[in-house]
Design a protein around this motif. Structure first.
Motif, short mmCIF file in Angstrom:
data_model
loop_
_atom_site.label_atom_id
_atom_site.label_comp_id
_atom_site.label_asym_id
_atom_site.label_seq_id
_atom_site.Cartn_x
_atom_site.Cartn_y
_atom_site.Cartn_z
N ARG A 155 -1.31 0.59 6.02
CA ARG A 155 -2.70 0.97 5.84
C ARG A 155 -2.91 2.37 6.40
O ARG A 155 -2.14 2.85 7.23
CB ARG A 155 -3.65 -0.02 6.52
CG ARG A 155 -3.56 -0.08 8.04
CD ARG A 155 -4.48 -1.20 8.57
NE ARG A 155 -4.57 -1.22 10.00
CZ ARG A 155 -3.72 -1.85 10.80
NH1 ARG A 155 -2.68 -2.48 10.27
NH2 ARG A 155 -3.90 -1.84 12.10
N GLU A 156 -3.97 3.00 5.92
CA GLU A 156 -4.24 4.38 6.31
C GLU A 156 -4.61 4.46 7.78
O GLU A 156 -5.33 3.62 8.31
CB GLU A 156 -5.37 4.94 5.44
CG GLU A 156 -5.53 6.43 5.56
CD GLU A 156 -6.45 6.97 4.47
OE1 GLU A 156 -5.93 7.35 3.40
OE2 GLU A 156 -7.67 6.99 4.69
N TYR A 200 0.94 7.42 5.90
CA TYR A 200 -0.36 6.81 6.15
C TYR A 200 -1.31 7.73 6.90
O TYR A 200 -2.39 7.30 7.32
CB TYR A 200 -0.24 5.44 6.81
CG TYR A 200 0.43 4.42 5.92
CD1 TYR A 200 -0.01 4.22 4.62
CD2 TYR A 200 1.53 3.68 6.36
CE1 TYR A 200 0.62 3.30 3.79
CE2 TYR A 200 2.16 2.76 5.53
CZ TYR A 200 1.70 2.58 4.25
OH TYR A 200 2.32 1.69 3.42
N SER A 201 -0.92 9.01 7.06
CA SER A 201 -1.90 9.97 7.54
C SER A 201 -2.99 10.10 6.48
O SER A 201 -2.69 10.21 5.29
CB SER A 201 -1.26 11.34 7.76
OG SER A 201 -2.25 12.33 8.04
N PRO A 202 -4.25 10.11 6.87
CA PRO A 202 -5.30 10.36 5.89
C PRO A 202 -5.34 11.83 5.51
O PRO A 202 -4.85 12.69 6.24
CB PRO A 202 -6.57 9.95 6.65
CG PRO A 202 -6.24 10.23 8.08
CD PRO A 202 -4.77 9.91 8.23
N TRP A 256 1.87 5.16 0.03
CA TRP A 256 1.40 6.44 0.53
C TRP A 256 2.16 7.55 -0.18
O TRP A 256 3.39 7.49 -0.27
CB TRP A 256 1.61 6.54 2.04
CG TRP A 256 1.11 7.81 2.67
CD1 TRP A 256 -0.16 8.07 3.09
CD2 TRP A 256 1.88 8.98 2.99
NE1 TRP A 256 -0.24 9.32 3.63
CE2 TRP A 256 1.00 9.91 3.59
CE3 TRP A 256 3.22 9.34 2.82
CZ2 TRP A 256 1.41 11.16 4.01
CZ3 TRP A 256 3.64 10.59 3.24
CH2 TRP A 256 2.73 11.49 3.84
N THR A 288 -3.37 7.39 -0.39
CA THR A 288 -2.99 6.00 -0.13
C THR A 288 -3.58 5.13 -1.23
O THR A 288 -4.80 5.08 -1.40
CB THR A 288 -3.51 5.53 1.24
OG1 THR A 288 -3.03 6.42 2.26
CG2 THR A 288 -3.02 4.12 1.56
N THR A 332 0.85 -1.18 0.00
CA THR A 332 0.00 0.00 0.00
C THR A 332 0.89 1.23 0.00
O THR A 332 1.62 1.47 0.96
CB THR A 332 -0.93 0.02 1.23
OG1 THR A 332 -1.69 -1.18 1.26
CG2 THR A 332 -1.87 1.20 1.17
#
Length: 439
Positions: A172-173, A91-93, A67, A207, A65
């Motif tokens: 993952r986010e 992975y910060s949204p 980013w 992401t 994944t």
């Protein structure tokens, strides 16, 4: 030490290739996991292994994944209006939040529990108090997010207008935005927090599915068992990644060249892996690929070559400690030993599956990461003498491990017990990396 080994060590001491390698690596620029630069780094490692005489050198891809960093803005809105430099953490949204600033000190679990983080923007240091265990960034973030924080701001503990970076989750986010600010900005934010200040944070990031790469080759006899020697070639995109982990993968490549000249009792697989910084993903992909019953031990070179003296993290293995002491005596070079299991580097995907592990770091004399994970992680911080000396010590350690017939394999119970004794369980659960089967 026999004459052949002494001659091989002397050749490495005069070798210019380690400095040439780290120069070419840091010239790549962005080596973030899944990026084109990270693939170029994997190819450079393959070239280094081929120069060392490794056989069956190949670059393998794996899905991950990815980013991608966008812009981030942080502004205090009360009691004054002013903006500060900040960077998003992997992975910060994406999103925008507003809230009251809350100072959580070092961000230890006890400090986070002592303040009201729910609905607020938490500010905490990248280091932890002297004399206590090191609390990882992911643990601080996970604890705050679970308590209802709107966002997390990590303030660097090292001066120099250097916002720090580092992943919030593995592959993952994350649940809430997380950013880094400099020590100097952090000083203002804690002042405003004391005055009941409020802030607004905006993060643009993405992401998406991606592809990363591992490189590996083989040295020594073609035995059924093997020793895995691994270092990560990826780095955070905000700097050259010279110390973290340019030094480490350079040491692996230089040690491979030396190992090719030593008599080995067991096959050695040398590897450069991607995506350590975003969740140990390359090491995990390699662990899935290999027959771990045939992997006698993993030697993870993450942190070696940065500073003067080598540090061996033995992860509770008495045999690994004996090996480190034996090489320290043979080479007449200091190797300090840490017994505590450390789950935040590339040995972890193998250690948690029962493979004995040795991580090789180096002593800076400082608490925390220093220049790592900042814009200042550049080649000028590297001393090529450390690269060569640590490559020699790594090769001697690997040779000693390869000569051992029986290295006890750690059970899940012993690894979990070591982590519990070091007060890691709660933090790993907060970070989402405690194996569920251990419960």
């Amino acid at each position: 030490m026999n004459p052949e080994t002494a001659a091989a060590l002397g050749e490495l001491w005069r070798d210019d290739y380690p400095w040439e390698f780290i120069t070419r690596l840091t010239e790549i620029g962005d080596r973030m996991g899944g990026s084109p630069g990270e693939r170029r780094a994997a190819d450079l490692v393959a070239e280094g292994f081929e120069r060392a005489g490794a056989r069956e050198v190949e670059v393998e891809s794996f899905e991950m994944t990815r980013w991608s960093r966008g812009d981030a803005e942080l502004a205090v809105t009360d009691p004054v209006e002013r903006s500060f430099e900040t960077i998003a953490l992997p992975y910060s949204p994406a999103g925008e939040v507003s809230g009251e600033l809350v100072d959580a000190g070092h961000g230890t679990p006890d400090e986070l529990d002592a303040v009201d983080v729910a609905g607020n923007i938490v500010v905490a240091s990248t280091t932890t108090p002297e004399g206590s265990r090191f609390v990882h960034r992911m643990e601080k973030f996970g604890h705050a997010a679970a308590a209802g924080a709107e966002a997390f701001v990590f303030r660097n503990h090292k001066a120099g207008q250097l916002p720090p970076t580092g992943s919030l989750r593995f592959d993952r986010e994350a649940a809430i935005p997380g950013v880094g600010v400099s020590l100097e900005t952090g000083d203002w934010l804690t002042d405003y927090a004391d005055r009941g200040g409020r802030a607004h944070l905006r993060v643009d990031a993405e992401t998406t599915p991606g592809t990363s790469h591992n490189t590996h080759g083989q040295l020594g006899p073609d035995t059924d068992d093997e020793i895995l020697v691994v270092g990560h070639h990826d780095a955070h995109d905000i700097a050259e990644g010279a110390l973290d982990n340019g030094c480490g993968i350079t040491v692996v490549v230089a040690a491979a060249h030396l190992l090719s000249k030593l008599d080995l009792d067991t096959r050695v697989r040398v590897a450069g892996v991607g995506c350590e910084e975003t969740g140990l993903l390359g090491a995990d992909a390699l662990a899935e690929r290999l027959d771990l019953d045939s992997v006698r031990a993993v030697v993870n070179v993450d942190g070696a070559g940065r500073f003067r003296d080598l540090r061996a993290l033995t992860h509770g293995s008495e045999t690994m400690a004996e090996i480190a002491n034996a090489v320290e005596d043979e080479a007449n070079q200091p190797i300090s030993i840490t017994e505590q299991v450390h789950p935040f580097s590339d040995h972890w995907p193998l250690l948690k599956r029962g493979v004995p592990a040795l991580q090789l770091h180096s002593e800076s004399g400082e608490r925390g990461r220093g220049w790592g994970h900042t814009h200042a992680d550049t080649r000028d911080k590297v001393d090529d003498r450390n690269l060569r000396e640590h490559a020699m010590l790594v090769a001697l350690l690997v040779r000693e491990i390869a000569a051992r017939d029986g290295i006890p394999r750690p059970s899940a119970e012993s690894v979990a017990g070591n982590l519990r004794s070091g007060d890691y369980e709660e933090g790993m659960k907060a970070a989402g990396i405690w194996p569920e089967s251990w419960d």
